[in-house]
Design a protein around this motif. Structure first.
Motif, PDB file in Angstrom:
ATOM      1  N   CYS A  22     -70.124  59.739 -32.125  1.00  0.00           N
ATOM      2  CA  CYS A  22     -71.015  59.086 -31.345  1.00  0.00           C
ATOM      3  C   CYS A  22     -72.576  59.435 -31.780  1.00  0.00           C
ATOM      4  CB  CYS A  22     -70.938  59.344 -29.888  1.00  0.00           C
ATOM      5  SG  CYS A  22     -71.076  61.086 -29.534  1.00  0.00           S
ATOM      6  N   TRP A  23     -72.550  60.038 -32.875  1.00  0.00           N
ATOM      7  CA  TRP A  23     -73.997  60.857 -33.340  1.00  0.00           C
ATOM      8  C   TRP A  23     -74.779  59.570 -33.571  1.00  0.00           C
ATOM      9  CZ3 TRP A  23     -74.239  64.846 -31.310  1.00  0.00           C
ATOM     10  CH2 TRP A  23     -73.199  65.889 -31.512  1.00  0.00           C
ATOM     11  N   ASP A  24     -74.405  58.527 -33.908  1.00  0.00           N
ATOM     12  CA  ASP A  24     -75.307  57.305 -34.360  1.00  0.00           C
ATOM     13  C   ASP A  24     -76.243  56.764 -33.375  1.00  0.00           C
ATOM     14  OD1 ASP A  24     -73.372  56.062 -33.357  1.00  0.00           O
ATOM     15  OD2 ASP A  24     -73.415  54.397 -34.620  1.00  0.00           O
ATOM     16  N   ASN A  25     -75.792  56.941 -31.929  1.00  0.00           N
ATOM     17  CA  ASN A  25     -76.381  56.513 -30.923  1.00  0.00           C
ATOM     18  C   ASN A  25     -76.715  57.374 -29.961  1.00  0.00           C
ATOM     19  OD1 ASN A  25     -73.869  56.831 -29.724  1.00  0.00           O
ATOM     20  ND2 ASN A  25     -73.707  54.954 -28.536  1.00  0.00           N
ATOM     21  N   ALA A  26     -76.548  58.947 -30.364  1.00  0.00           N
ATOM     22  CA  ALA A  26     -77.201  59.764 -29.204  1.00  0.00           C
ATOM     23  C   ALA A  26     -78.491  59.636 -28.942  1.00  0.00           C
ATOM     24  CB  ALA A  26     -76.897  61.189 -29.753  1.00  0.00           C
ATOM     25  N   PRO A  27     -79.539  59.527 -29.571  1.00  0.00           N
ATOM     26  CA  PRO A  27     -80.843  59.203 -29.229  1.00  0.00           C
ATOM     27  C   PRO A  27     -80.808  58.201 -28.113  1.00  0.00           C
ATOM     28  CG  PRO A  27     -80.841  59.639 -31.523  1.00  0.00           C
ATOM     29  CD  PRO A  27     -79.517  59.307 -31.160  1.00  0.00           C
ATOM     30  N   GLN A  28     -80.359  57.212 -28.570  1.00  0.00           N
ATOM     31  CA  GLN A  28     -80.394  56.011 -27.430  1.00  0.00           C
ATOM     32  C   GLN A  28     -79.812  56.553 -26.106  1.00  0.00           C
ATOM     33  OE1 GLN A  28     -79.350  55.646 -30.481  1.00  0.00           O
ATOM     34  NE2 GLN A  28     -80.578  53.986 -31.343  1.00  0.00           N
ATOM     35  N   GLU A  29     -78.734  57.071 -26.217  1.00  0.00           N
ATOM     36  CA  GLU A  29     -77.951  57.720 -24.924  1.00  0.00           C
ATOM     37  C   GLU A  29     -78.877  58.553 -24.110  1.00  0.00           C
ATOM     38  OE1 GLU A  29     -75.196  56.588 -23.615  1.00  0.00           O
ATOM     39  OE2 GLU A  29     -74.453  55.074 -25.171  1.00  0.00           O
ATOM     40  N   SER A  30     -79.502  59.355 -24.858  1.00  0.00           N
ATOM     41  CA  SER A  30     -80.524  60.433 -24.240  1.00  0.00           C
ATOM     42  C   SER A  30     -81.487  59.873 -23.498  1.00  0.00           C
ATOM     43  CB  SER A  30     -80.795  61.363 -25.194  1.00  0.00           C
ATOM     44  OG  SER A  30     -81.867  62.142 -24.642  1.00  0.00           O
ATOM     45  N   PHE A  31     -82.254  58.763 -24.227  1.00  0.00           N
ATOM     46  CA  PHE A  31     -83.335  58.000 -23.649  1.00  0.00           C
ATOM     47  C   PHE A  31     -82.856  57.366 -22.541  1.00  0.00           C
ATOM     48  CE2 PHE A  31     -85.540  54.041 -23.221  1.00  0.00           C
ATOM     49  CZ  PHE A  31     -86.771  54.383 -23.173  1.00  0.00           C
ATOM     50  N   PHE A  32     -81.853  56.612 -22.512  1.00  0.00           N
ATOM     51  CA  PHE A  32     -81.377  55.696 -21.277  1.00  0.00           C
ATOM     52  C   PHE A  32     -80.755  56.620 -20.197  1.00  0.00           C
ATOM     53  CE2 PHE A  32     -81.178  52.314 -24.521  1.00  0.00           C
ATOM     54  CZ  PHE A  32     -82.275  51.392 -23.991  1.00  0.00           C
ATOM     55  N   GLY A  33     -80.155  57.619 -20.517  1.00  0.00           N
ATOM     56  CA  GLY A  33     -79.793  58.648 -19.413  1.00  0.00           C
ATOM     57  C   GLY A  33     -80.993  59.286 -18.886  1.00  0.00           C
ATOM     58  N   HIS A  34     -82.086  59.646 -19.497  1.00  0.00           N
ATOM     59  CA  HIS A  34     -83.453  60.150 -18.623  1.00  0.00           C
ATOM     60  C   HIS A  34     -83.828  59.032 -17.929  1.00  0.00           C
ATOM     61  CE1 HIS A  34     -83.384  64.051 -20.386  1.00  0.00           C
ATOM     62  NE2 HIS A  34     -83.438  63.621 -21.597  1.00  0.00           N
ATOM     63  N   MET A  35     -83.975  57.827 -18.602  1.00  0.00           N
ATOM     64  CA  MET A  35     -84.519  56.774 -17.924  1.00  0.00           C
ATOM     65  C   MET A  35     -83.607  56.583 -16.381  1.00  0.00           C
ATOM     66  SD  MET A  35     -85.321  52.840 -19.042  1.00  0.00           S
ATOM     67  CE  MET A  35     -83.881  52.159 -18.710  1.00  0.00           C
ATOM     68  N   LYS A  36     -82.385  56.313 -16.390  1.00  0.00           N
ATOM     69  CA  LYS A  36     -81.615  56.059 -15.479  1.00  0.00           C
ATOM     70  C   LYS A  36     -81.690  57.467 -14.169  1.00  0.00           C
ATOM     71  CE  LYS A  36     -77.746  55.438 -17.306  1.00  0.00           C
ATOM     72  NZ  LYS A  36     -76.294  55.105 -17.827  1.00  0.00           N
ATOM     73  N   ASP A  37     -82.178  58.479 -14.927  1.00  0.00           N
ATOM     74  CA  ASP A  37     -82.538  59.690 -13.608  1.00  0.00           C
ATOM     75  C   ASP A  37     -83.734  59.689 -13.152  1.00  0.00           C
ATOM     76  OD1 ASP A  37     -79.760  60.585 -14.302  1.00  0.00           O
ATOM     77  OD2 ASP A  37     -80.578  62.209 -15.536  1.00  0.00           O
ATOM     78  N   GLU A  38     -84.810  59.093 -13.905  1.00  0.00           N
ATOM     79  CA  GLU A  38     -86.183  59.155 -13.566  1.00  0.00           C
ATOM     80  C   GLU A  38     -86.793  58.081 -12.972  1.00  0.00           C
ATOM     81  OE1 GLU A  38     -88.157  60.902 -17.114  1.00  0.00           O
ATOM     82  OE2 GLU A  38     -86.607  62.810 -17.164  1.00  0.00           O
ATOM     83  N   ILE A  39     -86.392  56.680 -13.274  1.00  0.00           N
ATOM     84  CA  ILE A  39     -87.069  55.714 -12.900  1.00  0.00           C
ATOM     85  C   ILE A  39     -86.298  55.367 -11.553  1.00  0.00           C
ATOM     86  CG2 ILE A  39     -85.692  54.027 -14.128  1.00  0.00           C
ATOM     87  CD1 ILE A  39     -87.982  52.545 -14.779  1.00  0.00           C
TER      88      ILE A  39
END
Length: 98
Positions: A22-39
């Motif tokens: 899953c390394w090719d989408n790890a940055p996107q997963e991290s970004f959207f994970g933070h977004m779901k937690d913080e917004i």
């Protein structure tokens, strides 16, 4: 495979790595994970409000939200640091293990 044909018919390029990698989408997963937690979208009543809340959060994430793994900088600052070599904080930059 209907999905693969839909991608081709739309003149898009499918991005995927080998199975269980899953390394090719790890940055996107991290970004959207933070977004779901913080917004918080609970007060939004229409698409425009949701769009503005996400745009505001994305600006915050890119220009203000410091990240330890990015030399304690926001993503835009980190990019500028990598391109210029000028560290914007008054403390020495940490070692970057990339």
């Amino acid at each position: 495979m209907k999905f693969v044909q839909l991608v081709k018919d739309s003149q898009l390029r499918q991005s995927m790595s080998r199975r269980a990698n899953c390394w090719d989408n790890a940055p996107q997963e991290s970004f959207f994970g933070h977004m779901k937690d913080e917004i918080d979208l609970s007060g939004c009543t229409c698409f425009e409000q949701i769009h503005e809340a996400i745009r505001t959060w994305a600006d915050y994430y890119n220009y203000e939200r410091y990240q330890w793994d990015l030399a304690r900088l926001a993503p835009a600052e980190y990019y500028r640091y990598l391109m210029t070599g000028e560290y914007p904080l008054s403390v020495p930059p940490p070692e970057i293990n990339r």
